[in-house]
Write a protein that holds these residues in place. Structure first.
Motif, short mmCIF file in Angstrom:
data_model
loop_
_atom_site.label_atom_id
_atom_site.label_comp_id
_atom_site.label_asym_id
_atom_site.label_seq_id
_atom_site.Cartn_x
_atom_site.Cartn_y
_atom_site.Cartn_z
N ALA A 50 0.85 -1.19 0.00
CA ALA A 50 0.00 0.00 0.00
C ALA A 50 0.89 1.24 0.00
O ALA A 50 2.06 1.18 0.42
CB ALA A 50 -0.91 -0.01 1.23
N SER B 167 -5.36 -11.23 7.71
CA SER B 167 -6.25 -10.16 7.25
C SER B 167 -7.07 -10.56 6.02
O SER B 167 -8.06 -9.90 5.71
CB SER B 167 -5.43 -8.91 6.93
N GLU C 205 -8.88 -1.28 2.76
CA GLU C 205 -7.52 -1.59 3.22
C GLU C 205 -6.83 -2.67 2.38
O GLU C 205 -5.66 -2.96 2.59
CB GLU C 205 -7.54 -2.02 4.70
N ASP C 206 -7.55 -3.25 1.44
CA ASP C 206 -6.92 -4.19 0.50
C ASP C 206 -6.26 -3.46 -0.68
O ASP C 206 -5.61 -4.09 -1.51
CB ASP C 206 -7.96 -5.17 -0.04
#
Length: 111
Positions: A40, A62, A88-89
């Protein structure tokens, strides 16, 4: 030497699905495991999943239950099926095998 090429990334809304592919340019892959990692913005690259030689998968906590990693030895490919995607992926997803890496494919999850 193995060359890896990811594809299938894109933009998807939260809760959506994407399937990533990793194509390996080598003679055969039956004796190689394939790892999937993501990075990320502003964060370190992190492990997502790995498909072992026997086809079984290991997952980061996760993504457990949402992602499924697989392989097709005849096509010399690995796949990452991603479901119930969350913001959040979001990140660049990389395929890895035998310490070789692909160039990555961008996945963006947003509304």
């Amino acid at each position: 030497q193995i060359q890896l090429a990811e594809s299938g990334g894109g933009w998807v809304q939260p809760g959506g699905s994407l399937k990533l592919s990793c194509a390996a340019s080598t003679v055969q892959i039956w004796n190689q495991s394939f790892g999937w990692f993501r990075q990320a913005p502003g964060k370190k690259r992190e492990f997502v999943a790995r498909v072992l030689v026997d086809g079984s998968g290991n997952y980061a906590g996760s993504v457990e239950g949402r992602f499924t990693v697989s392989r097709d030895n005849d096509k010399k490919m690995s796949f990452l099926q991603m479901s119930d995607l969350k913001p959040e992926d979001t990140g660049v997803y990389f395929c890895e095998s035998d310490s070789y890496w692909g160039q990555g494919t961008q996945v963006t999850v947003s509304s």
